[in-house]
Enzyme design. Sequence first.
Site, PDB file in Angstrom:
ATOM      1  N   TYR A 163       0.823  -1.216   0.000  1.00  0.00           N
ATOM      2  CA  TYR A 163       0.000   0.000   0.000  1.00  0.00           C
ATOM      3  C   TYR A 163       0.859   1.268   0.000  1.00  0.00           C
ATOM      4  CZ  TYR A 163      -3.977  -3.021   1.246  1.00  0.00           C
ATOM      5  OH  TYR A 163      -4.944  -3.991   1.270  1.00  0.00           O
TER       6      TYR A 163
ATOM      7  N   LYS B 221       3.471 -15.297   2.646  1.00  0.00           N
ATOM      8  CA  LYS B 221       3.411 -15.937   1.322  1.00  0.00           C
ATOM      9  C   LYS B 221       4.854 -16.154   0.911  1.00  0.00           C
ATOM     10  CE  LYS B 221       0.986 -17.241  -2.319  1.00  0.00           C
ATOM     11  NZ  LYS B 221       0.149 -18.442  -2.310  1.00  0.00           N
TER      12      LYS B 221
ATOM     13  N   ASP C 222      -3.165 -17.922   1.518  1.00  0.00           N
ATOM     14  CA  ASP C 222      -4.295 -18.529   0.799  1.00  0.00           C
ATOM     15  C   ASP C 222      -4.920 -19.630   1.656  1.00  0.00           C
ATOM     16  OD1 ASP C 222      -1.798 -19.630   0.432  1.00  0.00           O
ATOM     17  OD2 ASP C 222      -2.145 -20.311  -1.614  1.00  0.00           O
TER      18      ASP C 222
ATOM     19  N   ASP D  64      -5.567  -6.811   5.949  1.00  0.00           N
ATOM     20  CA  ASP D  64      -6.763  -6.073   5.525  1.00  0.00           C
ATOM     21  C   ASP D  64      -7.857  -7.067   5.140  1.00  0.00           C
ATOM     22  OD1 ASP D  64      -8.487  -4.195   4.520  1.00  0.00           O
ATOM     23  OD2 ASP D  64      -7.184  -3.506   2.897  1.00  0.00           O
TER      24      ASP D  64
ATOM     25  N   ASP E 136     -11.253  -8.447   7.705  1.00  0.00           N
ATOM     26  CA  ASP E 136     -12.657  -8.286   7.304  1.00  0.00           C
ATOM     27  C   ASP E 136     -13.351  -9.645   7.234  1.00  0.00           C
ATOM     28  OD1 ASP E 136     -12.499  -5.567   7.116  1.00  0.00           O
ATOM     29  OD2 ASP E 136     -13.477  -5.476   5.154  1.00  0.00           O
TER      30      ASP E 136
END
Length: 357
Positions: A138, A192, A224, A248, A252
């Site tokens: 980001y 990852k 994943d 993020d 959620d």
Amino acid sequence: MKIAVLAGDGIGPEIMAEALKVLDALRRDGLKAETESALVGGAAYDAHGHPLPEATLRLAQAADAVLFGSVGSPKYDSLPREHRPEKAILGLRKECDFFANLRPATVFPELADASTLRAEVVAGLDIMIIRELTGDIYFGEPRSVTGEKGQRVGVNTMHYTEAQISRIMHVAFRTARQRAVGRPGKLCSIDKMNVLETMQLWRDIAVEIAPEYPDVALSHMLVDNAAMQLIRNPKQFDVMVAGNMFGDILSDEASMLTGSIGMLPSASLDANGKGLYEPIHGSAPDISGKGIANPLAQILSLGMMLRYTFNLPDWADRVDGAVKKTLAQGWRTGDIAKLGEKVCSTSEMGAAVVGNL
Ligand code: NAD
């Protein structure tokens, strides 16, 4: 303990009033806490022409912790971006360097059938997702879209420094330790590393820090798989830590396992444990002013403050325990009531929690 109280807009002031009743009750029992309030968001814009006035920022900076309600209203949607209420929360995070976002996903047994998952998968769920807020793809440079139509190229850069990874790992290990009363702590680090060098560094640093916390068991999971396991068997997790982008998405996903937005608190912490505590929901303009909002996320945010900034687990347990008892007694605001169940008001819910402290 100095607490800055920023109630904000919409239902913010209504639910904050209930959290402050709980705080007052704790003060009567000997908790030493001072509060000072200030305007923030749309209310501050109306009074002072800015969503985060200098005086509000100074109050937040001088306090040990910030109890935040919610900001925003469609009334301000046509303002230039820098004057919109939501800018206040971004400004506070930046100015106070709140880099660690803690989001619990807790399912009280009485509310297990509010989830979209089967009740037996989520009943009793109690996990904490920790998301790094200042680094990652980001913010990494270079970032751009270049080239002519038909041959355009988009670039973003996943970027983490050792210092950034290390400080979020320490928050995660400490949180796992604080939650593990009478049992070993459990921390799952999400990465990852099979395809990304930055994530190999993430994992290496987690492994290097682990010996400093011998009472916390560290495990690793690829993102994943973590996304899948959160739906398949979420109760296998205790504390999870992830970078900005993976955190993020996973936070959620995890919050929605609980199915009740009016129940979930959150914290954003700096390097010294100072924090901003707020419900995960917004200002709910559709129900504001009606006295029907659920104040429990705000009250549980106060509980998180006692646990994570003030390191007072017994007082935090009292707040959480009072909320649990209130739900067990059948108190329900409209957002968590089943069809036909008796619905209470915001202030009745707050009073019931105070009564159960
Ligand atoms: P929202 O979270 O305010 O509301 C979504 C839905 O959930 C609404 O139907 C609302 O009535 C309900 N709801 C939320 N909190 C509730 C509670 N405590 N009790 C009962 N029901 C509750 O999201 P939105 O409607 O998308 O956004 C409204 C405003 O809030 C916007 O201006 C948005 O920018 C702002 N917002 C602020 C924050 C924040 O202050 N940190 C976070 C999210 C959204």
